[in-house]
Write an enzyme that holds these catalytic residues in place. Sequence first.
Site, PDB file in Angstrom:
ATOM      1  N   ASN A  13       0.877  -1.173   0.000  1.00  0.00           N
ATOM      2  CA  ASN A  13       0.000   0.000   0.000  1.00  0.00           C
ATOM      3  C   ASN A  13       0.911   1.218   0.000  1.00  0.00           C
ATOM      4  O   ASN A  13       1.455   1.599   1.035  1.00  0.00           O
ATOM      5  CB  ASN A  13      -0.894  -0.042   1.250  1.00  0.00           C
ATOM      6  CG  ASN A  13      -1.890   1.107   1.288  1.00  0.00           C
ATOM      7  OD1 ASN A  13      -1.814   2.051   0.485  1.00  0.00           O
ATOM      8  ND2 ASN A  13      -2.809   1.044   2.226  1.00  0.00           N
ATOM      9  N   LYS A  20       3.356   0.820   3.127  1.00  0.00           N
ATOM     10  CA  LYS A  20       2.865  -0.132   4.120  1.00  0.00           C
ATOM     11  C   LYS A  20       2.893  -1.496   3.434  1.00  0.00           C
ATOM     12  O   LYS A  20       2.433  -1.605   2.291  1.00  0.00           O
ATOM     13  CB  LYS A  20       1.434   0.248   4.499  1.00  0.00           C
ATOM     14  CG  LYS A  20       0.953  -0.289   5.815  1.00  0.00           C
ATOM     15  CD  LYS A  20      -0.400   0.320   6.147  1.00  0.00           C
ATOM     16  CE  LYS A  20      -1.103  -0.508   7.218  1.00  0.00           C
ATOM     17  NZ  LYS A  20      -2.529  -0.196   7.280  1.00  0.00           N
ATOM     18  N   ARG A  74      -2.648  -2.083  -3.401  1.00  0.00           N
ATOM     19  CA  ARG A  74      -3.862  -1.289  -3.193  1.00  0.00           C
ATOM     20  C   ARG A  74      -3.793  -0.090  -4.131  1.00  0.00           C
ATOM     21  O   ARG A  74      -2.855   0.697  -4.082  1.00  0.00           O
ATOM     22  CB  ARG A  74      -3.942  -0.799  -1.750  1.00  0.00           C
ATOM     23  CG  ARG A  74      -5.122   0.134  -1.547  1.00  0.00           C
ATOM     24  CD  ARG A  74      -5.214   0.632  -0.123  1.00  0.00           C
ATOM     25  NE  ARG A  74      -6.424   1.430   0.028  1.00  0.00           N
ATOM     26  CZ  ARG A  74      -6.448   2.632   0.592  1.00  0.00           C
ATOM     27  NH1 ARG A  74      -5.342   3.190   1.035  1.00  0.00           N
ATOM     28  NH2 ARG A  74      -7.579   3.283   0.684  1.00  0.00           N
ATOM     29  N   HIS A 163     -12.636   2.923  -0.104  1.00  0.00           N
ATOM     30  CA  HIS A 163     -12.579   1.979   1.019  1.00  0.00           C
ATOM     31  C   HIS A 163     -13.345   0.702   0.670  1.00  0.00           C
ATOM     32  O   HIS A 163     -13.790  -0.031   1.561  1.00  0.00           O
ATOM     33  CB  HIS A 163     -13.211   2.539   2.316  1.00  0.00           C
ATOM     34  CG  HIS A 163     -12.466   3.680   2.952  1.00  0.00           C
ATOM     35  ND1 HIS A 163     -13.101   4.687   3.628  1.00  0.00           N
ATOM     36  CD2 HIS A 163     -11.145   3.965   3.014  1.00  0.00           C
ATOM     37  CE1 HIS A 163     -12.210   5.544   4.091  1.00  0.00           C
ATOM     38  NE2 HIS A 163     -11.008   5.137   3.719  1.00  0.00           N
ATOM     39  N   LEU A 192     -14.626   3.772  10.013  1.00  0.00           N
ATOM     40  CA  LEU A 192     -14.225   5.022  10.674  1.00  0.00           C
ATOM     41  C   LEU A 192     -12.749   4.940  11.032  1.00  0.00           C
ATOM     42  O   LEU A 192     -12.378   4.394  12.078  1.00  0.00           O
ATOM     43  CB  LEU A 192     -15.070   5.244  11.934  1.00  0.00           C
ATOM     44  CG  LEU A 192     -16.593   5.135  11.767  1.00  0.00           C
ATOM     45  CD1 LEU A 192     -17.293   5.317  13.107  1.00  0.00           C
ATOM     46  CD2 LEU A 192     -17.109   6.144  10.740  1.00  0.00           C
ATOM     47  N   ARG A 224     -10.355  15.808   6.475  1.00  0.00           N
ATOM     48  CA  ARG A 224     -11.342  16.126   5.433  1.00  0.00           C
ATOM     49  C   ARG A 224     -12.713  16.278   6.076  1.00  0.00           C
ATOM     50  O   ARG A 224     -13.071  15.488   6.946  1.00  0.00           O
ATOM     51  CB  ARG A 224     -11.396  14.996   4.402  1.00  0.00           C
ATOM     52  CG  ARG A 224     -10.169  14.902   3.516  1.00  0.00           C
ATOM     53  CD  ARG A 224     -10.165  13.616   2.705  1.00  0.00           C
ATOM     54  NE  ARG A 224      -9.400  12.562   3.350  1.00  0.00           N
ATOM     55  CZ  ARG A 224      -9.436  11.276   3.031  1.00  0.00           C
ATOM     56  NH1 ARG A 224     -10.211  10.865   2.071  1.00  0.00           N
ATOM     57  NH2 ARG A 224      -8.694  10.396   3.670  1.00  0.00           N
ATOM     58  N   PHE A 266      -7.899  10.841  16.529  1.00  0.00           N
ATOM     59  CA  PHE A 266      -9.082  10.753  17.380  1.00  0.00           C
ATOM     60  C   PHE A 266      -8.748  10.644  18.864  1.00  0.00           C
ATOM     61  O   PHE A 266      -9.454  11.184  19.720  1.00  0.00           O
ATOM     62  CB  PHE A 266      -9.952   9.569  16.943  1.00  0.00           C
ATOM     63  CG  PHE A 266     -11.403   9.877  17.058  1.00  0.00           C
ATOM     64  CD1 PHE A 266     -12.092  10.436  15.999  1.00  0.00           C
ATOM     65  CD2 PHE A 266     -12.084   9.682  18.248  1.00  0.00           C
ATOM     66  CE1 PHE A 266     -13.420  10.776  16.112  1.00  0.00           C
ATOM     67  CE2 PHE A 266     -13.414  10.013  18.374  1.00  0.00           C
ATOM     68  CZ  PHE A 266     -14.089  10.565  17.307  1.00  0.00           C
ATOM     69  N   GLU A 316     -13.364   0.496  15.550  1.00  0.00           N
ATOM     70  CA  GLU A 316     -13.031  -0.708  16.320  1.00  0.00           C
ATOM     71  C   GLU A 316     -12.675  -0.386  17.762  1.00  0.00           C
ATOM     72  O   GLU A 316     -12.791  -1.250  18.643  1.00  0.00           O
ATOM     73  CB  GLU A 316     -11.843  -1.438  15.660  1.00  0.00           C
ATOM     74  CG  GLU A 316     -12.201  -2.052  14.326  1.00  0.00           C
ATOM     75  CD  GLU A 316     -10.976  -2.542  13.553  1.00  0.00           C
ATOM     76  OE1 GLU A 316      -9.969  -2.920  14.175  1.00  0.00           O
ATOM     77  OE2 GLU A 316     -11.035  -2.525  12.301  1.00  0.00           O
ATOM     78  N   GLU A 367      -7.763  -5.152   5.368  1.00  0.00           N
ATOM     79  CA  GLU A 367      -7.659  -4.874   3.936  1.00  0.00           C
ATOM     80  C   GLU A 367      -6.512  -5.649   3.295  1.00  0.00           C
ATOM     81  O   GLU A 367      -6.611  -6.066   2.140  1.00  0.00           O
ATOM     82  CB  GLU A 367      -7.476  -3.364   3.720  1.00  0.00           C
ATOM     83  CG  GLU A 367      -8.731  -2.576   4.065  1.00  0.00           C
ATOM     84  CD  GLU A 367      -8.532  -1.075   4.082  1.00  0.00           C
ATOM     85  OE1 GLU A 367      -8.140  -0.542   5.138  1.00  0.00           O
ATOM     86  OE2 GLU A 367      -8.768  -0.430   3.049  1.00  0.00           O
TER      87      GLU A 367
HETATM   88  P1  AMP Z   1      -7.093   3.861  10.675  1.00  0.00           P
HETATM   89  O1  AMP Z   1      -7.081   4.851   9.551  1.00  0.00           O
HETATM   90  O2  AMP Z   1      -8.087   2.769  10.498  1.00  0.00           O
HETATM   91  O3  AMP Z   1      -5.727   3.360  11.030  1.00  0.00           O
HETATM   92  O4  AMP Z   1      -7.593   4.675  11.970  1.00  0.00           O
HETATM   93  C1  AMP Z   1      -6.854   5.738  12.515  1.00  0.00           C
HETATM   94  C2  AMP Z   1      -7.705   6.478  13.528  1.00  0.00           C
HETATM   95  O5  AMP Z   1      -8.127   5.575  14.556  1.00  0.00           O
HETATM   96  C3  AMP Z   1      -6.967   7.615  14.231  1.00  0.00           C
HETATM   97  O6  AMP Z   1      -7.775   8.771  14.285  1.00  0.00           O
HETATM   98  C4  AMP Z   1      -6.760   7.067  15.620  1.00  0.00           C
HETATM   99  O7  AMP Z   1      -6.718   8.093  16.588  1.00  0.00           O
HETATM  100  C5  AMP Z   1      -7.980   6.214  15.807  1.00  0.00           C
HETATM  101  N1  AMP Z   1      -7.785   5.273  16.907  1.00  0.00           N
HETATM  102  C6  AMP Z   1      -6.902   4.264  16.978  1.00  0.00           C
HETATM  103  N2  AMP Z   1      -6.977   3.668  18.191  1.00  0.00           N
HETATM  104  C7  AMP Z   1      -7.941   4.319  18.883  1.00  0.00           C
HETATM  105  C8  AMP Z   1      -8.483   4.190  20.204  1.00  0.00           C
HETATM  106  N3  AMP Z   1      -8.047   3.262  21.036  1.00  0.00           N
HETATM  107  N4  AMP Z   1      -9.462   5.056  20.555  1.00  0.00           N
HETATM  108  C9  AMP Z   1      -9.900   5.998  19.723  1.00  0.00           C
HETATM  109  N5  AMP Z   1      -9.416   6.163  18.469  1.00  0.00           N
HETATM  110  C10 AMP Z   1      -8.453   5.345  18.064  1.00  0.00           C
END
Ligand code: AMP
Length: 379
Positions: A13, A20, A74, A163, A192, A224, A266, A316, A367
């Site tokens: 990726n 990645k 990807r 996605h 998300l 975004r 987040f 998740e 993925e």
């Molecule tokens: P991804 O693009 O699927 O890798 O997701 C990244 C997002 O997931 C980022 O905004 C992270 O802050 C959030 N994230 C990962 N672990 C946690 C957690 N334990 N609690 C809240 N947000 C999380």
Amino acid sequence: MSSDLRDAVFVLNAGSSSLKYQLVHPDTGVVVAAGLVERVQNHRDALAGVFEQLAADGIDLRADTGALCAVGHRVVHGGQTFYQPTLITDEVVAEIERLSALAPLHNPPALLGIGAARELLPGVPNVAVFDTAFFHGMPDAATTYAIDRDTAQQYGIRRYGFHGTSHEYVSSLVPGLLRKPAADVDQIVLHLGNGASASAIRGGRAVDTSMGLTPLEGLVMGTRGGDIDPGILLHLDRVAGYTSADTDELLNRRSGLKGLCGDNDFRAVTARIEDGDEAARLAYDVYIHRLRKYVGAYLAVLGGADAISFTAGVGENAAAVREDALAGMQRLGIEIDPERNAVRSGEARIISTDESAVTVFVVPTNEELAIARQSAALL
Ligand code: AMP
């Protein structure tokens, strides 16, 4: 090469400044090696570095390429051309290049990854798996923008969705979890992560999704903002002299959680809310409000759903987001069980009550495994 690598797929990726990768067995899902290279200046050198490191660890992919089943890439935008996993040839590369106009941030780095893999692992088949593919068959009513038809047709303007690999993977697991035939399951998937998207799926086929011509539409994301009034851009053009580069920067980097409170991660937003930070609170509230609107919209599109699934980093891990996104929806047949929702696990799990007409799941996405499986299936 040791026999335990036979038939593994090297999944790549490639982002603008990152690589990645995962070396994974498509049948068992066993991951032999995985990693992320950041601050990449040159994709070929970065990938060569990965192969050197793997060789030092006893996994010499370049010494015996015959054992590797494929390299699975990807690729974000397949336009209207690609909606199946596709064996990469010079012609395919040229077409992905042509489609870069639709995904200027994403397709060019994927092509750099493809070029590097073809050069460094000659003889190994390369397969492109497209983020748009799962949404190819959506109804015209969902893919068509209500703008002048000739202009739309001339410039390929329609909703493509992204996605898709994740939405397809997660949604494919739900009928088994519900013990229902796939054809009978209507469901919503909420992916998300840093990027975020929702999809409505009927009997295994996507009927709507929140991202459109580009990954800018729909939900609030890390940087975004998702849906906005397009008139905002005309307004900024008129009153502030925004160029297309300014608009691009605003929409892709200065919007979403980042634009609202300065943080796109987040976890950082959540930590600031706990400290009483009002900008972070508003960012969270806007994020949740948008999410609830899409859940409502897709319940209406489907005429009710059997399942709603949360996936990706936020979906998740952030129990509060799941709870707030679906709170007070008992009249829509949705009821979260707080205890089930609080469980932390890497497994797919139910977080709704036994009485909830709609079963709510957390389903970890994968993925890489999906790309490996699709690549292996093609060959
Ligand atoms: P991804 O693009 O699927 O890798 O997701 C990244 C997002 O997931 C980022 O905004 C992270 O802050 C959030 N994230 C990962 N672990 C946690 C957690 N334990 N609690 C809240 N947000 C999380």
